[in-house]
Design a protein around this motif. Structure first.
Motif, PDB file in Angstrom:
ATOM      1  N   THR A 145       0.854  -1.192   0.000  1.00 31.97           N
ATOM      2  CA  THR A 145       0.000   0.000   0.000  1.00 31.97           C
ATOM      3  C   THR A 145       0.886   1.237   0.000  1.00 31.97           C
ATOM      4  OG1 THR A 145      -1.866  -1.056   1.124  1.00 31.97           O
ATOM      5  CG2 THR A 145      -1.700   1.329   1.299  1.00 31.97           C
ATOM      6  N   TYR A 146       0.551   2.186  -0.857  1.00 29.04           N
ATOM      7  CA  TYR A 146       1.315   3.432  -0.953  1.00 29.04           C
ATOM      8  C   TYR A 146       0.428   4.604  -0.564  1.00 29.04           C
ATOM      9  CZ  TYR A 146       4.664   0.587  -3.511  1.00 29.04           C
ATOM     10  OH  TYR A 146       5.567  -0.390  -3.866  1.00 29.04           O
ATOM     11  N   SER A 147       1.021   5.578   0.120  1.00 35.46           N
ATOM     12  CA  SER A 147       0.311   6.795   0.516  1.00 35.46           C
ATOM     13  C   SER A 147       0.781   7.954  -0.350  1.00 35.46           C
ATOM     14  CB  SER A 147       0.569   7.116   1.990  1.00 35.46           C
ATOM     15  OG  SER A 147       0.001   6.131   2.823  1.00 35.46           O
ATOM     16  N   ALA A 148      -0.173   8.578  -1.019  1.00 39.55           N
ATOM     17  CA  ALA A 148       0.125   9.758  -1.830  1.00 39.55           C
ATOM     18  C   ALA A 148      -0.405  10.981  -1.105  1.00 39.55           C
ATOM     19  CB  ALA A 148      -0.516   9.625  -3.208  1.00 39.55           C
ATOM     20  N   ILE A 149       0.485  11.864  -0.696  1.00 38.67           N
ATOM     21  CA  ILE A 149       0.091  13.095  -0.021  1.00 38.67           C
ATOM     22  C   ILE A 149      -0.174  14.158  -1.088  1.00 38.67           C
ATOM     23  CG2 ILE A 149       0.711  14.805   1.704  1.00 38.67           C
ATOM     24  CD1 ILE A 149       0.452  11.956   2.769  1.00 38.67           C
TER      25      ILE A 149
ATOM     26  N   GLY B 158      -5.128  -0.352  -9.774  1.00 36.05           N
ATOM     27  CA  GLY B 158      -5.329  -1.025  -8.498  1.00 36.05           C
ATOM     28  C   GLY B 158      -6.549  -0.479  -7.773  1.00 36.05           C
ATOM     29  N   ILE B 159      -6.453  -0.403  -6.445  1.00 30.53           N
ATOM     30  CA  ILE B 159      -7.522   0.133  -5.601  1.00 30.53           C
ATOM     31  C   ILE B 159      -7.011   1.422  -4.985  1.00 30.53           C
ATOM     32  CG2 ILE B 159      -9.094  -0.352  -3.690  1.00 30.53           C
ATOM     33  CD1 ILE B 159      -8.403  -3.322  -4.044  1.00 30.53           C
ATOM     34  N   ALA B 160      -7.847   2.458  -4.975  1.00 29.15           N
ATOM     35  CA  ALA B 160      -7.447   3.746  -4.414  1.00 29.15           C
ATOM     36  C   ALA B 160      -8.563   4.301  -3.543  1.00 29.15           C
ATOM     37  CB  ALA B 160      -7.109   4.737  -5.534  1.00 29.15           C
ATOM     38  N   SER B 161      -8.183   4.932  -2.436  1.00 30.48           N
ATOM     39  CA  SER B 161      -9.154   5.506  -1.504  1.00 30.48           C
ATOM     40  C   SER B 161      -8.637   6.849  -1.017  1.00 30.48           C
ATOM     41  CB  SER B 161      -9.368   4.574  -0.308  1.00 30.48           C
ATOM     42  OG  SER B 161     -10.173   5.175   0.677  1.00 30.48           O
TER      43      SER B 161
ATOM     44  N   ASP C 190       3.609  -1.884 -11.511  1.00 30.08           N
ATOM     45  CA  ASP C 190       4.689  -1.141 -10.880  1.00 30.08           C
ATOM     46  C   ASP C 190       4.113   0.071 -10.133  1.00 30.08           C
ATOM     47  OD1 ASP C 190       7.697  -0.577 -10.686  1.00 30.08           O
ATOM     48  OD2 ASP C 190       6.913   1.310 -11.508  1.00 30.08           O
ATOM     49  N   ASP C 191       4.649   0.344  -8.946  1.00 30.68           N
ATOM     50  CA  ASP C 191       4.102   1.436  -8.146  1.00 30.68           C
ATOM     51  C   ASP C 191       4.314   2.793  -8.817  1.00 30.68           C
ATOM     52  OD1 ASP C 191       6.568   2.882  -6.318  1.00 30.68           O
ATOM     53  OD2 ASP C 191       7.004   0.972  -7.251  1.00 30.68           O
ATOM     54  N   GLN C 192       5.385   2.946  -9.587  1.00 28.64           N
ATOM     55  CA  GLN C 192       5.609   4.212 -10.280  1.00 28.64           C
ATOM     56  C   GLN C 192       4.575   4.430 -11.387  1.00 28.64           C
ATOM     57  OE1 GLN C 192       7.734   6.644  -9.332  1.00 28.64           O
ATOM     58  NE2 GLN C 192       8.046   5.295  -7.566  1.00 28.64           N
ATOM     59  N   HIS C 193       4.155   3.334 -12.016  1.00 30.52           N
ATOM     60  CA  HIS C 193       3.083   3.446 -13.011  1.00 30.52           C
ATOM     61  C   HIS C 193       1.789   3.875 -12.339  1.00 30.52           C
ATOM     62  CE1 HIS C 193       0.427   2.588 -16.358  1.00 30.52           C
ATOM     63  NE2 HIS C 193      -0.257   1.729 -15.597  1.00 30.52           N
ATOM     64  N   ALA C 194       1.484   3.277 -11.169  1.00 31.46           N
ATOM     65  CA  ALA C 194       0.282   3.663 -10.428  1.00 31.46           C
ATOM     66  C   ALA C 194       0.358   5.130 -10.019  1.00 31.46           C
ATOM     67  CB  ALA C 194       0.128   2.776  -9.195  1.00 31.46           C
ATOM     68  N   LYS C 195       1.530   5.588  -9.604  1.00 34.09           N
ATOM     69  CA  LYS C 195       1.692   6.985  -9.219  1.00 34.09           C
ATOM     70  C   LYS C 195       1.444   7.920 -10.410  1.00 34.09           C
ATOM     71  CE  LYS C 195       5.137  10.300  -7.561  1.00 34.09           C
ATOM     72  NZ  LYS C 195       6.569  10.496  -7.207  1.00 34.09           N
TER      73      LYS C 195
ATOM     74  N   TRP D  23       5.139  10.413  -2.049  1.00 33.72           N
ATOM     75  CA  TRP D  23       4.695   9.059  -2.413  1.00 33.72           C
ATOM     76  C   TRP D  23       5.551   8.061  -1.656  1.00 33.72           C
ATOM     77  CZ3 TRP D  23       0.904   6.672  -5.224  1.00 33.72           C
ATOM     78  CH2 TRP D  23       1.121   5.376  -5.660  1.00 33.72           C
ATOM     79  N   ASN D  24       4.960   7.373  -0.670  1.00 31.65           N
ATOM     80  CA  ASN D  24       5.715   6.444   0.165  1.00 31.65           C
ATOM     81  C   ASN D  24       4.907   5.185   0.428  1.00 31.65           C
ATOM     82  OD1 ASN D  24       8.090   8.178   0.871  1.00 31.65           O
ATOM     83  ND2 ASN D  24       6.469   9.453   1.775  1.00 31.65           N
ATOM     84  N   ARG D  25       5.615   4.107   0.609  1.00 32.42           N
ATOM     85  CA  ARG D  25       4.939   2.869   0.989  1.00 32.42           C
ATOM     86  C   ARG D  25       4.576   2.946   2.464  1.00 32.42           C
ATOM     87  NH1 ARG D  25       6.590  -3.367  -0.567  1.00 32.42           N
ATOM     88  NH2 ARG D  25       4.943  -4.360   0.681  1.00 32.42           N
ATOM     89  N   SER D  26       3.324   2.615   2.797  1.00 35.04           N
ATOM     90  CA  SER D  26       2.838   2.826   4.157  1.00 35.04           C
ATOM     91  C   SER D  26       2.380   1.563   4.871  1.00 35.04           C
ATOM     92  CB  SER D  26       1.666   3.824   4.134  1.00 35.04           C
ATOM     93  OG  SER D  26       0.633   3.375   3.270  1.00 35.04           O
ATOM     94  N   ASP D  27       2.342   0.418   4.194  1.00 35.27           N
ATOM     95  CA  ASP D  27       1.923  -0.799   4.898  1.00 35.27           C
ATOM     96  C   ASP D  27       3.071  -1.287   5.777  1.00 35.27           C
ATOM     97  OD1 ASP D  27       3.345  -3.262   3.346  1.00 35.27           O
ATOM     98  OD2 ASP D  27       2.849  -1.647   1.960  1.00 35.27           O
ATOM     99  N   ASN D  28       2.758  -2.268   6.626  1.00 31.87           N
ATOM    100  CA  ASN D  28       3.739  -2.755   7.603  1.00 31.87           C
ATOM    101  C   ASN D  28       4.322  -4.100   7.210  1.00 31.87           C
ATOM    102  OD1 ASN D  28       3.140  -0.518   9.336  1.00 31.87           O
ATOM    103  ND2 ASN D  28       1.273  -1.584   9.979  1.00 31.87           N
ATOM    104  N   ALA D  29       4.492  -4.331   5.914  1.00 28.01           N
ATOM    105  CA  ALA D  29       4.945  -5.647   5.454  1.00 28.01           C
ATOM    106  C   ALA D  29       6.303  -6.010   6.023  1.00 28.01           C
ATOM    107  CB  ALA D  29       4.995  -5.679   3.930  1.00 28.01           C
TER     108      ALA D  29
END
Length: 386
Positions: A54-58, A83-86, A218-223, A241-247
């Motif tokens: 999961t990535y957080s876009a501020i 993907g999924i965005a909220s 790819d996360d950059q494509h999603a961004k 743009w940072n990864r925010s999950d706790n994997a």
């Protein structure tokens, strides 16, 4: 003869069957426990930080963003192809009216999150009671959802929202109660309904968009796609743009868990095989006179070996079928024993583990009967004449 051989000594057959049954059930249970343990860790962390990844876009969003922009953003995010965005809006002055210790009501600060209905697809939260927030399809009223800790603030199916320093109370319907994994009282407010039915409170000073890319994206494509979307609806651009999950916190734990389950399964099968060898050797001691007579009457060493090995393999097939059937019933019953707030989805039957266990049962039967078979074919027919 092989089938009749199993009935010659019921006690020996029962002990062998019990040893194999325990080994197979333990193997399936070990794999299932390992899978459930991994899924539980992933589900708990997904509730708190989002599915992996999961990535957080501020996004720096102006307070003048109107309902048309919010609705357009929500609709576009609901169909976000990578993907999924909220979307989660930042409003710092929202509070609730709640009873104080002396029976009066006062403004109380609790955690209030302004979001859209897509959030639970990224940060899953089981519904304990009622329903989750509705989408951007003209909800009828200002709506919310609460977690278990915030249930105390719900009266007659509503919570009284307020703004810090403002005595005005605005009732908001509570759609349902969710298990979000936190002990902090939290109220989730539908962003679209807040802007539509209480525009005076709509003064966002920021926007965070959670993105869970599809597998292989790819996360950059999603961004990039998200940045283009924000530009199209006029909501600004991504500043962080940072990864925010706790994997990272649980992937190593999952690795150790899976290794432990694998080693345990191997040890269980080894114990089962050793038990079969011991029981088989003891059985040959008891049946030596019978086997010697067969050899004296002309039975070949191959037929003796087939009789000893065949009975073990046949027993292994029977026990494997019974163990798989019983384990399937137990797995089917697990959802009925899970609490409503469990972060786990009902587990699927581990077909791969069952196939491995069935194959292991046959291999264990062969290994466990090999030593007794060798001992049986080495018996000398002349000993039967003594």
């Amino acid at each position: 003869m092989i089938a009749k051989d199993l009935r010659i000594n019921p006690l020996r057959t029962s002990l062998t069957a019990l040893s194999m049954f325990i080994g197979i059930i333990a193997l399936i249970a070990g794999v299932l426990v390992g899978t459930l343990g991994r899924d539980y860790l992933e589900a708990v962390n997904a509730r708190l930080g989002g599915k992996s990844p999961t990535y957080s876009a501020i996004v720096d969003v102006p307070s003048s963003v109107n309902i048309q922009v919010v609705t357009a953003l929500q609709e576009r995010l609901a169909h976000f192809r990578p993907g999924i965005a909220s979307a989660q809006y930042h409003l710092n002055d929202l509070a609730i009216w709640a009873s104080s210790g002396d029976g009066n009501t006062e403004i109380r600060r609790v955690t209030i999150i302004i979001i859209d209905a897509e959030r639970t697809r990224i940060m899953p939260a089981p519904i304990i009671e009622g329903t989750w927030l509705t989408g951007a399809d003209e909800p009828a009223t200002l709506e919310t959802a609460v977690n278990e800790s915030a249930r105390q603030y719900v009266h007659d199916g509503t919570v009284a929202l307020a703004r810090t320093g403002n005595p005005q109370q605005v009732p908001a319907r509570v759609n349902g109660v969710i298990a979000d994994g936190t002990d902090t009282p939290t109220i989730y407010v539908n962003a679209t309904t807040l802007q539509r039915y209480w525009p005076q409170a709509w003064e966002p000073d920021g926007l965070t968009i959670l993105v869970h890319p599809n597998e292989g994206v790819d996360d950059q494509h999603a961004k990039t796609v998200l940045d283009d979307l924000l530009f199209d609806v006029g909501t600004g651009s991504i500043s962080s743009w940072n990864r925010s999950d706790n994997a990272d916190d649980y992937e190593q734990v999952i690795g150790f868990l899976q290794l432990g389950v694998t080693v345990t399964a191997i040890l269980l099968l080894s114990v089962s095989a050793i038990g079969m060898i011991n029981i088989g050797l003891a059985g040959i001691e008891q049946r030596s006179h019978e086997l010697l007579i067969r050899r004296a009457l002309g039975a070949t060493r191959v037929s003796i070996a087939i009789q000893v090995i065949g009975s073990s393999v046949l027993l292994g097939l029977i026990i494997a079928f019974a163990a798989v059937l019983i384990s399937a019933v137990l797995v089917w019953a697990i959802p009925w024993m899970m609490p409503a707030d469990s972060p786990l989805e009902p587990p699927a039957y581990p077909y791969t583990a069952a196939m491995i266990a069935a194959c292991a049962s046959i291999v264990t039967s062969l290994v466990g009967s090999l030593a007794p078979a060798i001992k049986a074919i080495r018996l000398q027919p002349a000993l039967a004449l003594r």
